[in-house]
Design a protein around this motif. Structure first.
Motif, PDB file in Angstrom:
ATOM      1  N   SER A  16      -0.191   6.499   1.272  1.00 54.69           N
ATOM      2  CA  SER A  16       0.728   7.301   0.465  1.00 54.69           C
ATOM      3  C   SER A  16       0.378   7.144  -1.009  1.00 54.69           C
ATOM      4  O   SER A  16      -0.263   6.171  -1.416  1.00 54.69           O
ATOM      5  N   PRO A  17       0.796   8.091  -1.863  1.00 54.46           N
ATOM      6  CA  PRO A  17       0.528   7.953  -3.301  1.00 54.46           C
ATOM      7  C   PRO A  17       1.076   6.647  -3.880  1.00 54.46           C
ATOM      8  O   PRO A  17       0.417   6.012  -4.706  1.00 54.46           O
ATOM      9  N   ALA A  18       2.279   6.243  -3.452  1.00 53.72           N
ATOM     10  CA  ALA A  18       2.855   5.005  -3.979  1.00 53.72           C
ATOM     11  C   ALA A  18       2.010   3.797  -3.589  1.00 53.72           C
ATOM     12  O   ALA A  18       1.801   2.881  -4.388  1.00 53.72           O
ATOM     13  N   ALA A  19       1.515   3.784  -2.350  1.00 58.60           N
ATOM     14  CA  ALA A  19       0.698   2.661  -1.899  1.00 58.60           C
ATOM     15  C   ALA A  19      -0.648   2.640  -2.606  1.00 58.60           C
ATOM     16  O   ALA A  19      -1.209   1.567  -2.872  1.00 58.60           O
ATOM     17  N   LEU A  20      -1.185   3.801  -2.916  1.00 57.96           N
ATOM     18  CA  LEU A  20      -2.450   3.845  -3.657  1.00 57.96           C
ATOM     19  C   LEU A  20      -2.253   3.351  -5.093  1.00 57.96           C
ATOM     20  O   LEU A  20      -3.143   2.700  -5.657  1.00 57.96           O
ATOM     21  N   ASP A  21      -1.099   3.626  -5.689  1.00 60.98           N
ATOM     22  CA  ASP A  21      -0.779   3.046  -6.999  1.00 60.98           C
ATOM     23  C   ASP A  21      -0.692   1.524  -6.896  1.00 60.98           C
ATOM     24  O   ASP A  21      -1.145   0.801  -7.797  1.00 60.98           O
ATOM     25  N   ALA A  22      -0.096   1.047  -5.803  1.00 60.10           N
ATOM     26  CA  ALA A  22      -0.011  -0.397  -5.592  1.00 60.10           C
ATOM     27  C   ALA A  22      -1.400  -1.010  -5.459  1.00 60.10           C
ATOM     28  O   ALA A  22      -1.661  -2.108  -5.957  1.00 60.10           O
ATOM     29  N   LEU A  23      -2.297  -0.312  -4.793  1.00 59.52           N
ATOM     30  CA  LEU A  23      -3.674  -0.796  -4.629  1.00 59.52           C
ATOM     31  C   LEU A  23      -4.359  -0.932  -5.987  1.00 59.52           C
ATOM     32  O   LEU A  23      -5.033  -1.941  -6.251  1.00 59.52           O
ATOM     33  N   ALA A  24      -4.183   0.049  -6.854  1.00 62.29           N
ATOM     34  CA  ALA A  24      -4.772  -0.019  -8.193  1.00 62.29           C
ATOM     35  C   ALA A  24      -4.224  -1.220  -8.962  1.00 62.29           C
ATOM     36  O   ALA A  24      -4.983  -1.971  -9.599  1.00 62.29           O
ATOM     37  N   ALA A  25      -2.902  -1.416  -8.893  1.00 63.67           N
ATOM     38  CA  ALA A  25      -2.293  -2.552  -9.597  1.00 63.67           C
ATOM     39  C   ALA A  25      -2.773  -3.874  -9.022  1.00 63.67           C
ATOM     40  O   ALA A  25      -3.005  -4.840  -9.758  1.00 63.67           O
ATOM     41  N   ALA A  26      -2.920  -3.933  -7.698  1.00 59.15           N
ATOM     42  CA  ALA A  26      -3.366  -5.173  -7.059  1.00 59.15           C
ATOM     43  C   ALA A  26      -4.776  -5.550  -7.492  1.00 59.15           C
ATOM     44  O   ALA A  26      -5.077  -6.732  -7.716  1.00 59.15           O
ATOM     45  N   PHE A  27      -5.655  -4.568  -7.611  1.00 60.05           N
ATOM     46  CA  PHE A  27      -7.015  -4.863  -8.088  1.00 60.05           C
ATOM     47  C   PHE A  27      -6.988  -5.407  -9.510  1.00 60.05           C
ATOM     48  O   PHE A  27      -7.705  -6.370  -9.842  1.00 60.05           O
ATOM     49  N   ARG A  28      -6.150  -4.816 -10.358  1.00 60.01           N
ATOM     50  CA  ARG A  28      -6.063  -5.323 -11.732  1.00 60.01           C
ATOM     51  C   ARG A  28      -5.527  -6.748 -11.757  1.00 60.01           C
ATOM     52  O   ARG A  28      -6.020  -7.596 -12.516  1.00 60.01           O
ATOM     53  N   MET A  29      -4.518  -7.012 -10.935  1.00 64.12           N
ATOM     54  CA  MET A  29      -3.957  -8.360 -10.866  1.00 64.12           C
ATOM     55  C   MET A  29      -4.989  -9.354 -10.349  1.00 64.12           C
ATOM     56  O   MET A  29      -5.127 -10.467 -10.872  1.00 64.12           O
ATOM     57  N   ALA A  30      -5.708  -8.980  -9.301  1.00 67.63           N
ATOM     58  CA  ALA A  30      -6.719  -9.873  -8.732  1.00 67.63           C
ATOM     59  C   ALA A  30      -7.839 -10.140  -9.734  1.00 67.63           C
ATOM     60  O   ALA A  30      -8.309 -11.274  -9.873  1.00 67.63           O
ATOM     61  N   ALA A  31      -8.245  -9.103 -10.461  1.00 66.73           N
ATOM     62  CA  ALA A  31      -9.325  -9.262 -11.433  1.00 66.73           C
ATOM     63  C   ALA A  31      -8.911 -10.200 -12.566  1.00 66.73           C
ATOM     64  O   ALA A  31      -9.702 -11.064 -12.984  1.00 66.73           O
ATOM     65  N   SER A  32      -7.690 -10.070 -13.058  1.00 62.36           N
ATOM     66  CA  SER A  32      -7.240 -10.917 -14.173  1.00 62.36           C
ATOM     67  C   SER A  32      -7.060 -12.366 -13.756  1.00 62.36           C
ATOM     68  O   SER A  32      -7.067 -13.265 -14.604  1.00 62.36           O
ATOM     69  N   ARG A  33      -6.923 -12.611 -12.460  1.00 52.83           N
ATOM     70  CA  ARG A  33      -6.725 -13.964 -11.948  1.00 52.83           C
ATOM     71  C   ARG A  33      -7.959 -14.534 -11.253  1.00 52.83           C
ATOM     72  O   ARG A  33      -7.907 -15.647 -10.728  1.00 52.83           O
ATOM     73  N   SER A  34      -9.043 -13.762 -11.204  1.00 55.88           N
ATOM     74  CA  SER A  34     -10.237 -14.157 -10.432  1.00 55.88           C
ATOM     75  C   SER A  34      -9.838 -14.508  -9.000  1.00 55.88           C
ATOM     76  O   SER A  34     -10.286 -15.509  -8.422  1.00 55.88           O
ATOM     77  N   ALA A  35      -8.972 -13.695  -8.430  1.00 60.35           N
ATOM     78  CA  ALA A  35      -8.414 -13.949  -7.106  1.00 60.35           C
ATOM     79  C   ALA A  35      -9.007 -13.009  -6.065  1.00 60.35           C
ATOM     80  O   ALA A  35      -9.503 -11.921  -6.383  1.00 60.35           O
ATOM     81  N   ARG A  36      -8.947 -13.441  -4.829  1.00 58.86           N
ATOM     82  CA  ARG A  36      -9.339 -12.594  -3.711  1.00 58.86           C
ATOM     83  C   ARG A  36      -8.227 -11.579  -3.451  1.00 58.86           C
ATOM     84  O   ARG A  36      -7.048 -11.859  -3.673  1.00 58.86           O
ATOM     85  N   LEU A  37      -8.605 -10.393  -2.970  1.00 63.19           N
ATOM     86  CA  LEU A  37      -7.627  -9.355  -2.650  1.00 63.19           C
ATOM     87  C   LEU A  37      -7.674  -9.052  -1.156  1.00 63.19           C
ATOM     88  O   LEU A  37      -8.753  -8.870  -0.588  1.00 63.19           O
ATOM     89  N   ILE A  38      -6.499  -9.010  -0.542  1.00 65.00           N
ATOM     90  CA  ILE A  38      -6.382  -8.644   0.871  1.00 65.00           C
ATOM     91  C   ILE A  38      -5.563  -7.367   0.967  1.00 65.00           C
ATOM     92  O   ILE A  38      -4.391  -7.336   0.588  1.00 65.00           O
ATOM     93  N   ALA A  39      -6.192  -6.293   1.443  1.00 64.31           N
ATOM     94  CA  ALA A  39      -5.502  -5.018   1.642  1.00 64.31           C
ATOM     95  C   ALA A  39      -5.048  -4.935   3.089  1.00 64.31           C
ATOM     96  O   ALA A  39      -5.849  -5.095   4.011  1.00 64.31           O
ATOM     97  N   VAL A  40      -3.764  -4.679   3.293  1.00 63.17           N
ATOM     98  CA  VAL A  40      -3.153  -4.775   4.619  1.00 63.17           C
ATOM     99  C   VAL A  40      -2.596  -3.429   5.057  1.00 63.17           C
ATOM    100  O   VAL A  40      -1.886  -2.760   4.299  1.00 63.17           O
ATOM    101  N   ARG A  41      -2.920  -3.060   6.276  1.00 59.56           N
ATOM    102  CA  ARG A  41      -2.283  -1.902   6.929  1.00 59.56           C
ATOM    103  C   ARG A  41      -1.610  -2.430   8.188  1.00 59.56           C
ATOM    104  O   ARG A  41      -2.277  -2.946   9.097  1.00 59.56           O
ATOM    105  N   ALA A  42      -0.310  -2.341   8.245  1.00 62.81           N
ATOM    106  CA  ALA A  42       0.442  -2.841   9.391  1.00 62.81           C
ATOM    107  C   ALA A  42       1.116  -1.681  10.115  1.00 62.81           C
ATOM    108  O   ALA A  42       1.624  -0.752   9.485  1.00 62.81           O
ATOM    109  N   TYR A  43       1.100  -1.745  11.437  1.00 61.90           N
ATOM    110  CA  TYR A  43       1.791  -0.720  12.218  1.00 61.90           C
ATOM    111  C   TYR A  43       2.194  -1.323  13.557  1.00 61.90           C
ATOM    112  O   TYR A  43       1.665  -2.355  13.992  1.00 61.90           O
ATOM    113  N   VAL A  44       3.149  -0.683  14.183  1.00 66.90           N
ATOM    114  CA  VAL A  44       3.638  -1.133  15.490  1.00 66.90           C
ATOM    115  C   VAL A  44       3.068  -0.216  16.562  1.00 66.90           C
ATOM    116  O   VAL A  44       3.420   0.974  16.612  1.00 66.90           O
ATOM    117  N   PRO A  45       2.164  -0.712  17.414  1.00 69.38           N
ATOM    118  CA  PRO A  45       1.632   0.137  18.483  1.00 69.38           C
ATOM    119  C   PRO A  45       2.750   0.595  19.406  1.00 69.38           C
ATOM    120  O   PRO A  45       3.748  -0.106  19.589  1.00 69.38           O
TER     121      PRO A  45
END
Length: 286
Positions: A157-186
């Protein structure tokens, strides 16, 4: 929006002091300033009647002490960060929303003192997470988040893609690893007679979602080549999966809403569940 100004709601409680310390670290990493805001109201048990002036003076003194303590907490974490603070007469939510109108984010603790000057999540914190015009960080969970990963919930979704952009910036400023998660219920097999079985290859669906995640991450991996990334497709509710990952994460990032429960999305309700139950700070991006 002023991308170099972080607004922090403080009320003297330990969670709000934790919020001030988190904001100090963020400001140090990004070059931002910290604006400490304490909203107070001296109209307490009819204080505007007899003796009201005395009560107002007491409330103002208490507010000044609260802000001085928070400023000292910021200075202890990040001595070079510029800090401003001023007590503001009024209710916490409208005061903080007005203060954050041109800020980069609002930071609050997961709960406050309750009642007078409160930042209690479920009232002030929850309303900020729902209605603030800028990203909101709710600082909660274990006191030492260590060197964990930045975890971001993604559903396309657009909101989740905005979150992804923010997460990359946060990870970069902290020299941190980033884990992108997609969760669903089969889907579960149907019960009853004369019911057609569900034709659904879970392994195939997992592979499709991994491919989608890789596609969504591709431009950000190119922009932030030094950020180590991992994709995770998990079975379960998005909130449950992300809360589980929060026990070892340094930050969980989500958008305000996603595609909805049918798509296993990160809806506003998931974000609110995280700010109630996560074991690390939560960033809600808007």
């Amino acid at each position: 929006m002023n991308m170099t100004r972080i607004v922090v709601g403080v009320d003297g409680s330990e969670p709000s002091m934790a919020a001030a310390r988190w904001a100090a670290g963020e400001a140090q990493q990004t070059g931002a300033t910290v604006d400490l805001v304490h909203a107070f109201d001296w109209d307490y048990y009819g204080g505007r009647f007899d003796g009201g002036n005395i009560l107002r003076e007491w409330a103002e003194d208490k507010a000044s002490t609260t802000l001085a303590d928070a400023a000292a907490a910021v200075a202890a974490v990040a001595p070079g960060v510029t800090v401003s603070h001023e007590p503001v007469l009024g209710s916490a939510v409208p005061v903080l929303l007005e203060a954050a109108a041109d800020a980069s984010m609002i930071v609050v603790g997961n709960r406050g003192r309750g009642g007078f000057g409160s930042l209690l999540l479920g009232s002030v914190g929850q309303r900020l997470a729902t209605h603030a015009p800028v990203p909101v960080v709710v600082v909660r969970g274990r006191p030492d988040i260590g060197a964990g990963a930045v975890v971001v919930g993604v559903d396309g979704s657009p909101a989740a893609l905005d979150a992804l952009a923010a997460a990359f910036r946060m990870a970069a400023s902290r020299s941190a690893r980033l884990i992108a998660v997609r969760a669903y219920v089969p889907p579960t097999p149907p019960w009853g007679v004369n019911v057609e079985p569900v034709v659904y290859d879970v392994a195939e669906r997992d592979a499709e979602l991994h491919a989608e995640l890789d596609e969504q991450l591709a431009p950000w991996r190119e922009k932030f080549p030094d950020v180590a990334t991992e994709t995770l497709v998990a079975h379960g509710s998005p909130a449950g999966v992300l809360v589980g990952l929060s026990h070892t994460a340094r930050l969980v990032v989500v958008g305000t809403r996603g595609h909805g429960s049918v798509a296993g999305a990160l809806t506003g309700s998931v974000g609110l569940q995280l700010v109630h139950h996560a074991d690390c700070p939560v960033l809600i991006v808007r």
